[in-house]
Design an enzyme around this catalytic site. Sequence first.
Site, short mmCIF file in Angstrom:
data_model
loop_
_atom_site.label_atom_id
_atom_site.label_comp_id
_atom_site.label_asym_id
_atom_site.label_seq_id
_atom_site.Cartn_x
_atom_site.Cartn_y
_atom_site.Cartn_z
CE LYS A 196 18.88 99.81 41.25
NZ LYS A 196 18.10 100.66 42.75
NE ARG B 240 42.10 104.90 47.12
CZ ARG B 240 43.19 106.29 47.17
NH1 ARG B 240 42.41 107.01 47.03
NH2 ARG B 240 44.19 105.09 47.81
CE1 TYR C 125 16.32 99.67 47.04
CE2 TYR C 125 18.08 100.73 48.07
CZ TYR C 125 17.29 99.14 47.11
OH TYR C 125 18.37 98.69 46.77
CG ASP D 294 16.98 107.94 45.01
OD1 ASP D 294 17.33 108.26 44.05
OD2 ASP D 294 16.99 107.45 45.79
C1 LIG Z 1 18.29 101.15 43.94
C2 LIG Z 1 17.95 102.14 44.84
C3 LIG Z 1 19.51 102.69 45.30
C4 LIG Z 1 20.00 101.93 45.61
O1 LIG Z 1 21.18 102.19 44.95
P1 LIG Z 1 22.53 100.75 44.14
O2 LIG Z 1 23.16 100.76 43.15
O3 LIG Z 1 21.21 99.63 44.49
O4 LIG Z 1 23.32 100.30 45.75
C5 LIG Z 1 18.75 104.20 46.19
N1 LIG Z 1 17.10 104.54 45.99
C6 LIG Z 1 17.15 103.95 45.47
C7 LIG Z 1 14.95 104.99 44.38
C8 LIG Z 1 17.20 102.37 44.11
O5 LIG Z 1 15.66 102.04 43.63
#
Ligand SMILES: *Cc1c(COP(=O)(O)O)cnc(C)c1O
Length: 381
Positions: free
Chosen positions: A195, A46, A98, A170
């Site tokens: 992604k 962890r 998001y 982000d």
């Molecule tokens: C998918 C996404 C998230 C969240 O990520 P997860 O891996 O699904 O928890 C946050 N910000 C953006 C822009 C996203 O496309």
Amino acid sequence: MKFATKAIHAGVEPDPSTGAIMTPIYQTTTYAQERVGAHKGFEYSRTANPTRAALETNLAALENAKYGACFASGLAAIDCLLKMLNPGDEVISTNDLYGGSYRLFQGIFAKYGIVFHYTPMQDAAKIEALMNEKTKLIWVETPTNPMMNVIDIEAVAAVVKRGKAILAVDNTFATPCLQRPIDLGADVVMHSVTKYLGGHSDVVMGALVTNDEAIAKEMYRIQNSSGAVCGPQDAFLVLRGVKTLHLRMERHSQNGDRVARWLLEQDAVDKVYYPGLESHPGHEIAKRQMSAFTGMVSFSLKDDTTAAAHDVLNRCKLFSLAESLGGVESLIGHPATMTHASIPADVRRACGITDSLIRLSVGIEDADDLIADLHRAITEP
Ligand SMILES: *Cc1c(COP(=O)(O)O)cnc(C)c1O
């Protein structure tokens, strides 16, 4: 080192015990110690794991930063960042963001006394008007999901002024291949590694990256204390995915551009949202802070109804009807009833998510085939 070289080599040394060129999957919870306190830097997985550590070093290097931390999902990474705040602290966030981030802010952290303000950050002066001594975090998403709005990171950084509040970006949509927020004045970069970084629709993971030692200390303390870490197998898959990030982003961006320009010419299409288009309001800023414009394209229909949008989604064959984005295969989704359903309808409409809005994650297939699929879906009765 330049980006493509770092994508392949940063953090990845031949394994010290065997010389293995690929970082092994250290599928272990614990590490034998020679004597009490005498260990090789790893005590419990962890806290730290060698496969995860290689990926954390790699992702930090790609963002031109020193410290990286990987989590069980993108939202777990944002959760870690928000846990740096105290009750009464205020956050200023992009209003078009998001849906899951919004749900985490309003549904979880608001009840612990953290106050969230939402504003369109295309106008950085709007942030200034909301800032006060309680403001501790500025949350920027650019390009935004799903409206593809572009926020000028340097302009936001100039308003926030370093040290007054954490400026976090982000960077999921752009990836460090196309946009590096820390170079533009941000303190923290967050990724849904799920992604483009993973890139193959086979891993759910998140990451935080920073160059600030004090923030990094908190980040690792919370990562270890809350424990939302990713497993070594997933870290391995992402290390492999990242090696082709620059090649994939180039093709995603070429295909995204082709599809966006084709959509512009279709009678059934009302608006096309893609920062690479000269008509996009954020095009000039995007050209300055991004090196290409990704494979994310949103568009609305002249028949602005959920039924019309669902018809297009259901008729696509090559574009899979699915949530998520950033994988090599093309996906199509309907934000109002899928990814952004957790945002109240009035808030959603106010930021442009109309009933017919469709979001594409354009993959790296042949663009001719992708356009043929969309042509059939949009023009067939
Ligand atoms: C998918 C996404 C998230 C969240 O990520 P997860 O891996 O699904 O928890 C946050 N910000 C953006 C822009 C996203 O496309």
